[in-house]
Structure formats: C-alpha cells, structure tokens
Design a protein around this motif. Structure first.
Motif, short mmCIF file in Angstrom:
data_model
loop_
_atom_site.label_atom_id
_atom_site.label_comp_id
_atom_site.label_asym_id
_atom_site.label_seq_id
_atom_site.Cartn_x
_atom_site.Cartn_y
_atom_site.Cartn_z
N ALA A 176 -21.66 -10.58 -2.73
CA ALA A 176 -20.66 -10.59 -3.79
C ALA A 176 -19.30 -10.25 -3.19
CB ALA A 176 -21.00 -9.59 -4.89
N THR A 177 -18.25 -10.83 -3.75
CA THR A 177 -16.90 -10.57 -3.23
C THR A 177 -16.34 -9.28 -3.81
OG1 THR A 177 -16.45 -12.94 -3.03
CG2 THR A 177 -14.55 -11.48 -3.06
N VAL A 178 -15.87 -8.40 -2.93
CA VAL A 178 -15.21 -7.16 -3.34
C VAL A 178 -13.71 -7.37 -3.17
CG1 VAL A 178 -14.98 -4.68 -2.95
CG2 VAL A 178 -17.19 -5.80 -2.58
N SER A 179 -12.95 -7.17 -4.23
CA SER A 179 -11.53 -7.48 -4.21
C SER A 179 -10.75 -6.52 -3.31
CB SER A 179 -10.95 -7.44 -5.62
OG SER A 179 -10.90 -6.10 -6.09
N TYR A 180 -9.59 -7.00 -2.86
CA TYR A 180 -8.70 -6.14 -2.09
C TYR A 180 -8.35 -4.87 -2.88
CZ TYR A 180 -7.75 -10.43 0.62
OH TYR A 180 -7.85 -11.56 1.38
N ASP A 181 -8.02 -5.04 -4.15
CA ASP A 181 -7.61 -3.89 -4.98
C ASP A 181 -8.73 -2.86 -5.09
OD1 ASP A 181 -5.13 -4.94 -5.36
OD2 ASP A 181 -5.54 -5.75 -7.36
N THR A 182 -9.95 -3.32 -5.27
CA THR A 182 -11.08 -2.39 -5.38
C THR A 182 -11.21 -1.56 -4.12
OG1 THR A 182 -12.31 -3.82 -6.89
CG2 THR A 182 -13.59 -2.22 -5.63
N LEU A 183 -11.13 -2.20 -2.96
CA LEU A 183 -11.25 -1.47 -1.70
C LEU A 183 -10.10 -0.48 -1.51
CD1 LEU A 183 -12.44 -4.39 0.60
CD2 LEU A 183 -13.77 -2.38 -0.03
N LEU A 184 -8.89 -0.88 -1.83
CA LEU A 184 -7.75 0.02 -1.69
C LEU A 184 -7.89 1.24 -2.59
CD1 LEU A 184 -4.82 -2.57 -1.49
CD2 LEU A 184 -5.50 -0.97 0.31
N ILE A 185 -8.29 1.01 -3.83
CA ILE A 185 -8.42 2.11 -4.79
C ILE A 185 -9.55 3.05 -4.40
CG2 ILE A 185 -9.04 2.66 -7.18
CD1 ILE A 185 -7.55 0.06 -7.98
N GLU A 186 -10.68 2.48 -3.94
CA GLU A 186 -11.85 3.30 -3.62
C GLU A 186 -11.70 4.07 -2.31
OE1 GLU A 186 -14.66 3.84 -5.27
OE2 GLU A 186 -14.13 2.60 -6.99
N VAL A 187 -10.97 3.51 -1.36
CA VAL A 187 -10.92 4.09 -0.01
C VAL A 187 -9.74 5.01 0.21
CG1 VAL A 187 -10.78 3.53 2.46
CG2 VAL A 187 -12.21 2.14 0.94
N TRP A 188 -8.58 4.68 -0.39
CA TRP A 188 -7.38 5.48 -0.17
C TRP A 188 -7.01 6.27 -1.43
CZ3 TRP A 188 -7.98 0.90 2.49
CH2 TRP A 188 -7.76 0.96 3.88
N ASP A 189 -6.92 7.58 -1.32
CA ASP A 189 -6.52 8.40 -2.46
C ASP A 189 -5.11 8.05 -2.91
OD1 ASP A 189 -8.95 9.72 -2.38
OD2 ASP A 189 -8.21 11.28 -1.04
N ASP A 190 -4.25 7.79 -1.95
CA ASP A 190 -2.86 7.43 -2.26
C ASP A 190 -2.69 5.91 -2.11
OD1 ASP A 190 -3.33 7.52 0.46
OD2 ASP A 190 -1.29 8.16 0.97
N PHE A 191 -3.58 5.17 -2.77
CA PHE A 191 -3.62 3.73 -2.57
C PHE A 191 -2.31 3.03 -2.91
CE2 PHE A 191 -4.93 4.43 -6.95
CZ PHE A 191 -4.29 3.44 -7.66
N GLU A 192 -1.51 3.64 -3.78
CA GLU A 192 -0.24 3.00 -4.15
C GLU A 192 0.72 2.92 -2.96
OE1 GLU A 192 1.18 5.21 -7.44
OE2 GLU A 192 -0.16 4.27 -8.89
N ASN A 193 0.48 3.76 -1.95
CA ASN A 193 1.35 3.77 -0.78
C ASN A 193 0.80 2.90 0.35
OD1 ASN A 193 3.18 5.60 -1.98
ND2 ASN A 193 1.84 7.33 -1.41
N HIS A 194 -0.30 2.17 0.08
CA HIS A 194 -0.89 1.32 1.09
C HIS A 194 -0.93 -0.12 0.58
CE1 HIS A 194 -2.25 5.28 2.46
NE2 HIS A 194 -2.34 4.73 3.65
N SER A 195 -0.90 -1.06 1.50
CA SER A 195 -0.85 -2.47 1.13
C SER A 195 -2.10 -3.19 1.62
CB SER A 195 0.39 -3.13 1.74
OG SER A 195 0.26 -3.15 3.16
N ILE A 196 -2.21 -4.44 1.24
CA ILE A 196 -3.31 -5.27 1.72
C ILE A 196 -3.26 -5.39 3.23
CG2 ILE A 196 -4.26 -7.61 1.69
CD1 ILE A 196 -3.46 -7.78 -1.24
N ASP A 197 -2.05 -5.36 3.81
CA ASP A 197 -1.92 -5.42 5.27
C ASP A 197 -2.63 -4.24 5.94
OD1 ASP A 197 -0.52 -7.77 5.20
OD2 ASP A 197 1.45 -6.81 5.22
N THR A 198 -2.54 -3.06 5.30
CA THR A 198 -3.25 -1.88 5.83
C THR A 198 -4.74 -2.13 5.85
OG1 THR A 198 -1.55 -0.44 4.86
CG2 THR A 198 -3.60 0.60 5.54
N LEU A 199 -5.24 -2.69 4.76
CA LEU A 199 -6.66 -2.99 4.65
C LEU A 199 -7.08 -4.04 5.68
CD1 LEU A 199 -9.41 -2.83 3.19
CD2 LEU A 199 -8.53 -4.51 1.55
N LYS A 200 -6.28 -5.07 5.84
CA LYS A 200 -6.62 -6.13 6.79
C LYS A 200 -6.65 -5.62 8.22
CE LYS A 200 -5.07 -10.12 4.09
NZ LYS A 200 -4.13 -11.26 4.01
N THR A 201 -5.75 -4.71 8.55
CA THR A 201 -5.75 -4.12 9.90
C THR A 201 -7.03 -3.34 10.14
OG1 THR A 201 -3.33 -3.96 9.94
CG2 THR A 201 -4.55 -2.55 11.45
#
Length: 227
Positions: A176-201
């Motif tokens: 199943a596909t897990v969205s970028y937003d789901t991963l950012l929200i679940e993994v980073w407490d301060d997800f608003e300060n991180h971007s998809i580029d952070t996740l991709k890296t």
C-alpha cells in the motif's frame, strides 16, 4: 492485478510436462520459472519470490509437501497449488494444514492450470496475509516485526531512530502507498519545519541499506514496499 502480472513457479521432475506447461503459460503471466526438483524449487522461491507456486508432490531432493512446509514456516501469502495423483490420499492428509489454494490431479490439462491460477489470483486480491514476526526480502534481508529491526542474515543493519520509524510504517502497510504527509507527520514531531526534500534525502539513505527496488517512489504521492 491480472493474470499477466503474476510471477509463477512450476516444479515437476517430469521434463515433458514441465516444458509443456512452460510453453503454454510463459506468455500469459509476467514471469514463469521452472524447477526440476524440490531443492531447486525452494532456491528459486527464495530468490524470485513468485506469487504462485505449483508443486508436484513426487519430486527428488525434497518432495512438494516438504517444500510447502518450508515455505509456510514464514510465508502464508504465497499461493501454493499442489499437483497430485489419485493414489496420494496419505500425502494429501499431510498437506491439509498447509493452506493450499487447490489440488490439481494428474493427468491435467492447461485449462486446469489456468483455472487454478485464476483462483490463486482471486485469493491474492481478496485476502492479505502477513507474518507477525518476520518479513523476508531479497538477498537474505529480513525485517523483524516484533523488534522493528532490519537484518542481513543474522547481522543487524544499523538504523537511525527516524529510519527505523519510517521502515516500521512502510512494513506495516506492505503493498500500500504511504503518503509523504503521513510519513512526515508520524516521523517528525516538528513536521511543519520539514519538507518532502528532507524525507527524500532520508529515503535515499534507507534504500542504500535495503535490496534494490524494495521501496518504490509513487510519483507525487508517497512510498510503497512491494513483496
């Protein structure tokens, strides 16, 4: 998913039957493998991870039931079709707990095989079964569900806390596909300060620690683990 998307392994020590089935089915499925005995069948299963396996009961170097038992120790998702003879009553009783999709009785026709593959396809589409302890990947990699750790053989692969969390989420949603937003929200407490580029890296680093093509990038959507 359609029949032409399946990877199929056919194991039979009778070369004429093996070649006949191969000639008839190799153009109807995505990938078609053959094995001449149980040892080769299990080796191909570990390397190629077929969706459906057809096993003749009577084969040298591990018969069909022995191969199915080894597969079922850790895998209840791969569909197994057993090829039998009318005289195999005792063997069929031994196979009754192996969660087989179907039995095909020799002599059989190609239509018998095709109908069994269609049944296996419907089971794959309608039922999702995952192992509660281990998820086996290519190249001897294992994701241990209970301890949320990645292993190469018996050696643990080093993961950062965030890498471990990402893999835990992805392996909890296999196929199943897990969205970028789901991963950012679940993994980073301060997800608003991180971007998809952070996740991709971070995902690039994770992919270096896994077999090739374990994680797919679904364009503009997220990531998916395919088994």
């Amino acid at each position: 998913m359609e029949l032409k998307e399946l990877k199929v392994l056919y194991a039979d020590d009778e070369i004429e039957i093996r070649n006949m089935v191969k000639d008839c089915l190799k153009c109807k499925v995505k990938e078609f493998y053959t094995a001449k005995d149980g040892l080769e069948a299990f080796s191909i299963y570990k390397e190629k991870k077929p969706d459906v396996i057809l096993l003749d009961i009577h084969m040298p170097n591990s018969d069909g039931i022995e191969v199915a038992k080894k597969i079922r120790q850790n895998d209840h998702s791969t569909r197994i079709i057993m090829i039998t003879a009318f005289s195999d009553t005792k063997n069929l009783l031994a196979a009754s707990e192996l969660k087989l999709t179907k039995y095909i009785v020799k002599p059989f026709t190609i239509n018998d095989v095709l109908n069994s593959l269609e049944l296996a396809l419907q089971e794959t589409l309608n039922f999702k079964t995952t192992n509660k302890k281990n998820i086996y990947l290519a190249d001897d990699f294992i994701w241990d569900v209970e301890v949320e750790s990645l292993f190469k053989g018996s050696c643990e692969v080093g993961l950062t806390p965030k890498e471990r969390k990402i893999l835990q989420i992805l392996f909890s949603n296999v196929n199943a596909t897990v969205s970028y937003d789901t991963l950012l929200i679940e993994v980073w407490d301060d997800f608003e300060n991180h971007s998809i580029d952070t996740l991709k890296t971070m995902m690039k680093n994770i992919r270096r620690k896994l077999p090739t093509n374990t994680i797919l990038n679904i364009y503009a959507t997220g990531y998916k683990i395919i088994l």
